[in-house]
Write an enzyme that holds these catalytic residues in place. Structure first.
Site, PDB file in Angstrom:
ATOM      1  CB  SER A 131      -0.888   0.001   1.254  1.00 47.07           C
ATOM      2  OG  SER A 131      -0.074   0.207   2.403  1.00 47.07           O
TER       3      SER A 131
ATOM      4  CG  ASP B  70      -3.820  -2.952  -1.446  1.00 49.12           C
ATOM      5  OD1 ASP B  70      -4.754  -3.166  -2.236  1.00 49.12           O
ATOM      6  OD2 ASP B  70      -3.921  -3.072  -0.201  1.00 49.12           O
TER       7      ASP B  70
ATOM      8  CG  HIS C  87     -10.519  -2.076   3.165  1.00 52.61           C
ATOM      9  ND1 HIS C  87     -11.156  -1.304   2.235  1.00 52.61           N
ATOM     10  CD2 HIS C  87      -9.664  -2.857   2.489  1.00 52.61           C
ATOM     11  CE1 HIS C  87     -10.695  -1.604   1.030  1.00 52.61           C
ATOM     12  NE2 HIS C  87      -9.795  -2.543   1.153  1.00 52.61           N
TER      13      HIS C  87
ATOM     14  CB  SER D 142      -9.201 -10.198   7.117  1.00 49.50           C
ATOM     15  OG  SER D 142      -7.887  -9.979   6.637  1.00 49.50           O
TER      16      SER D 142
ATOM     17  CG  ASN E 221      -6.826  -7.526  -2.003  1.00 47.68           C
ATOM     18  OD1 ASN E 221      -6.465  -8.314  -2.877  1.00 47.68           O
ATOM     19  ND2 ASN E 221      -6.851  -6.222  -2.185  1.00 47.68           N
ATOM     20  CB  ILE E 222      -5.542 -11.771   3.360  1.00 48.63           C
ATOM     21  CG1 ILE E 222      -6.705 -12.576   2.762  1.00 48.63           C
ATOM     22  CG2 ILE E 222      -5.369 -12.072   4.853  1.00 48.63           C
ATOM     23  CD1 ILE E 222      -6.437 -14.053   2.631  1.00 48.63           C
TER      24      ILE E 222
HETATM   25  P1  13P Z   1      -8.653  -6.792   5.139  1.00 47.00           P
HETATM   26  O1  13P Z   1      -8.635  -5.558   5.964  1.00 47.00           O
HETATM   27  O2  13P Z   1      -9.963  -7.512   5.240  1.00 47.00           O
HETATM   28  O3  13P Z   1      -7.506  -7.709   5.415  1.00 47.00           O
HETATM   29  O4  13P Z   1      -8.522  -6.341   3.587  1.00 47.00           O
HETATM   30  C1  13P Z   1      -7.277  -6.022   3.045  1.00 47.00           C
HETATM   31  C2  13P Z   1      -7.383  -5.375   1.717  1.00 47.00           C
HETATM   32  O5  13P Z   1      -8.410  -5.328   1.078  1.00 47.00           O
HETATM   33  C3  13P Z   1      -6.167  -4.772   1.165  1.00 47.00           C
HETATM   34  O6  13P Z   1      -6.399  -4.085  -0.016  1.00 47.00           O
HETATM   35  O1  G3H Z   2      -6.747  -2.052   2.257  1.00 50.41           O
HETATM   36  C1  G3H Z   2      -5.827  -1.626   2.942  1.00 50.41           C
HETATM   37  C2  G3H Z   2      -4.757  -2.522   3.445  1.00 50.41           C
HETATM   38  O2  G3H Z   2      -5.162  -3.205   4.594  1.00 50.41           O
HETATM   39  C3  G3H Z   2      -3.508  -1.731   3.646  1.00 50.41           C
HETATM   40  O3  G3H Z   2      -3.599  -0.966   4.809  1.00 50.41           O
HETATM   41  O4  G3H Z   2      -3.110   1.292   3.931  1.00 50.41           O
HETATM   42  O5  G3H Z   2      -2.871   0.757   6.401  1.00 50.41           O
HETATM   43  O6  G3H Z   2      -1.232  -0.160   4.740  1.00 50.41           O
HETATM   44  P1  G3H Z   2      -2.652   0.337   4.985  1.00 50.41           P
HETATM   45 ZN    ZN Z   3      -8.320  -3.164  -0.175  1.00 53.03          ZN
END
Ligand code: 13P
Ligand code: G3H
Ligand code: ZN
Length: 311
Positions: free
Chosen positions: A50, A82, A180, A216, A256-257
């Site tokens: 990310s 991401d 998320h 998740s 995505n996890i």
């Molecule tokens: P989670 O927060 O459910 O793990 O999703 C992660 C995600 O979508 C990252 O883009």
């Molecule tokens: O969808 C988001 C992911 O969980 C990444 O999270 O932007 O805090 O790194 P972050």
């Molecule tokens: Zn996401």
């Protein structure tokens, strides 16, 4: 072996009814835990970064760590951005060695989302990089963006053909009820996904790879481990694994996890300090955290994604 794009991965996954896990990575131990698991299960992988991860760990460090994992495992691995939110961020990742990027224009109007996504696709395809777009808005927290349940919206199936044909994206993230973060459903609420929307999209976009964000499961034993060792997390409910397995057997090719990795890592480290209050060597508490990530990812590959043996 070099990093691969997601194109061939998705083609095979679609045909054979499984999904590739896209795991968020932020440091060496997370990358090692995930890739050691995939190696043991002989699974293809997407490692995703990310903009927050890039700020935290630095682009070059993450690319080099992923390259090291490639050498160590010999697996097909794609390196993916991401939630890219600007053309400039996507360009910087494409120029800097990523093989796949997401441009998330889901907070824009349909027309602006199309225009931004197409701009990224035109640049990425020239360099052989795949692009994921998004239609519909997930609730939850990602980086600095916090989308409330009221502002979230399901993907409208009647928009998907126009979006894909006008932009040229290689895969599409959709909103069917995932979100998320660790708090996806309220205690007492029954988790539900709109499989009818997924089916309708599948009909309109034959053999086109669909992506599920916010997937998740928020495994209760990790929340318990956090709370039994000094944490104070409210009860959290995620996406049931059987629903994810069903989605993987349909058009969903990427799941995505991130939150589950965070929970297992934090729970394991909290427990380590609870059991060993005088220790202070980071290798002592990061080793069990890395091992726990590895076990979790093996479980996801075999029981949720179905990607074991598919590398
Ligand atoms: P989670 O927060 O459910 O793990 O999703 C992660 C995600 O979508 C990252 O883009
Ligand atoms: O969808 C988001 C992911 O969980 C990444 O999270 O932007 O805090 O790194 P972050
Ligand atoms: Zn996401």
């Amino acid at each position: 072996m070099a990093l691969v794009t997601t194109k061939e991965m998705f083609k095979k996954a679609y045909k054979e009814g499984y999904a590739i896990g896209a795991f968020n990575v932020n440091n060496m131990e997370i990358i090692q835990g995930i890739t050691e698991a995939a190696k043991e299960e002989n699974s293809p992988l997407i490692l995703q970064v990310s903009s927050g991860a890039r700020k935290y760990a630095n682009h070059t460090y993450l690319v080099k760590l992923v390259e090291a994992a490639l050498i160590e495992t010999g697996l097909p691995i794609a390196l993916h951005l991401d939630h890219g939110d600007t053309f400039e961020l996507c360009k910087s990742c494409i120029d800097g060695g990523f093989t796949s990027v997401m441009i998330d224009g889901s907070h824009h109007s349909f027309e602006d989302n199309v225009a931004l996504t197409k701009k990224v696709v035109d640049y990425a395809h020239e360099k052989g990089v795949s692009v994921e777009g998004e239609l519909g808005r997930l609730a939850g927290i990602e980086d600095a963006v916090n989308v409330s349940a009221e502002d979230a919206s399901y993907t409208r199936p009647e928009q998907v053909e126009e979006f894909v044909s006008k932009t040229g994206v290689d895969s599409l993230a959709i909103a069917i009820g995932t979100s998320h973060g660790a708090y996806k459903f309220k205690p007492g609420q029954k988790p539900q996904l709109r499989f009818d929307i997924l089916e309708e999209i599948e009909k309109r976009l034959p053999e086109f790879p669909i992506v599920l964000h916010g997937a998740s499961s928020v495994i209760p034993e990790f929340v318990k481990m956090i709370n039994e060792n000094g944490g104070q997390m409210p009860n959290a409910i995620g996406i049931p694994e059987d629903m994810l397995r069903k989605a993987s057997s349909m058009a969903v090719c990427k799941i995505n996890i991130d939150s589950d990795l965070r929970l297992v890592m934090t729970g394991t480290i909290r427990k380590y300090f609870h059991d060993n209050p005088s220790h202070f060597d980071p290798r002592q508490y990061l080793s069990p955290a890395r091992a726990a990530i590895k076990e979790l990812v093996k479980h996801k590959i075999v029981n949720v994604l179905g990607s074991n043996g598919k590398a």
